[in-house]
Design an enzyme around this catalytic site. Sequence first.
Site, short mmCIF file in Angstrom:
data_model
loop_
_atom_site.label_atom_id
_atom_site.label_comp_id
_atom_site.label_asym_id
_atom_site.label_seq_id
_atom_site.Cartn_x
_atom_site.Cartn_y
_atom_site.Cartn_z
N GLU A 1 -48.71 -23.04 18.54
CA GLU A 1 -48.03 -22.65 17.30
C GLU A 1 -49.01 -22.38 16.17
O GLU A 1 -48.67 -21.76 15.17
CB GLU A 1 -47.02 -23.70 16.87
CG GLU A 1 -47.64 -24.94 16.25
CD GLU A 1 -46.58 -25.84 15.60
OE1 GLU A 1 -46.87 -26.36 14.52
OE2 GLU A 1 -45.50 -26.04 16.18
N GLU B 1 -29.23 -14.54 26.53
CA GLU B 1 -27.77 -14.50 26.67
C GLU B 1 -27.17 -13.14 26.33
O GLU B 1 -25.99 -12.89 26.57
CB GLU B 1 -27.13 -15.60 25.82
CG GLU B 1 -27.41 -16.99 26.37
CD GLU B 1 -26.93 -18.12 25.49
OE1 GLU B 1 -26.62 -17.87 24.31
OE2 GLU B 1 -26.85 -19.26 25.97
#
Length: 311
Positions: A125, A94
Site C-alpha cells: 500500500e 460481481e
Amino acid sequence: MTSMSNYGDLRAELETLTTEAFRPELSGIDRLSTLEIAKIMNGEDATVPAAVATRLPLIAAAIDDIADRMSRGGRLIYAGAGTAGRLGVLDASECPPTFNTDPAEVVGLIAGGPSAMVTSIEGAEDSKELAAADLEALSLTPDDTVVGVSASGRTPYAVGAVEHARVRGALTVGLSCNADSALAAAADHGIEIVVGPELLTGSTRLKSGTAQKLVLNMLSTITMIRLGKTYGNLMVDVRASNEKLRARSRRIVALATGASDEEIERALATTDGEVKNAILTILGEVDGPTAARLLAESKGHLRAALAAATG
C-alpha cells in the site's frame, strides 16, 4: 529502511485522522457481555447510512460522469489496498454475473495483486509507483474512470492511482472516510464519508469498510442503470451461468411481461437465453433477430428498443 523520525511523522499523521481516533469510553468493551458488545457495534453501524446520505449529491455527480464515459466504451477501475482494495475487487467481480459486463469493463486493482485478496500484503500500500505500474498495464484512456479507495484518504497506492490516472486524462474519483483527505484533493470527484472513530481503534474494515461498500454499490449499480442494464428494477442483463440464475432469468421475463411459461420458454429459445432480447420479442412482438438489431441500435436500452418496436 524506515527511520524512527519517519515513524514519528507517520504516527503524528495518524493521530490527526478521525478513522484512527481512540475512544476512551470503549476502553472497557472487552469486559462487557457479548450481547452488550453486539448492541454497541450495531448502534455504530446504524450511523453509516446517514453519513453516506450527506454525500449523495457528490456521489450522483460522479456516477453521471462515470456513465457518460462508460457509454463511450470507457472502463470503471477501482484501486485500493487492504480492505478498500478487496471491496473494489468484490464490486468489480460481481458486475459480469449481475449486468453481463465484460470482465474488462469493471476492474478491481488491489495493492500487491490478486494474492492480496486472501493474504495481507500491507507493505504494497505504501507505493505510488506500484499503482502507476498497475494502471499502465491497462493502457488508460480519457474515457476510463479510476476510483481510488482508502479509508484514511492518505494510502499512497490509492493516491498514486488517482494522480497517475489524471495525468493520463482519465476521470478520477477519490473515496475516503476522513475529511480534507489527500485522496479527495487529488481527484476530480472527492467523496469523503466521515463515519467517525471505529469501535476498535483504527480497524477501518468496520464502519469505514461498510461506508465504502455502500458507495461502491451505488457507483456500479446506478451506473449500470444509466447504461440500460436494467428494465425498471429488473436485472435484464443477468448472465444465466447456473441453475439459480437460469430460474431467475425466467422469473425476470415473467415479471417484465406477464407471459405464460410456454411463451417465456419460446422467447428464451429464440434469443439464445438473452433475457433482455426475450422480453423485447414478447412485449414488442418481434422475432429474435429483430430484437437483437433494435437493442444494438438503442445501445442496449430496452425501453428505447421497445419504443422503436411499438412506435
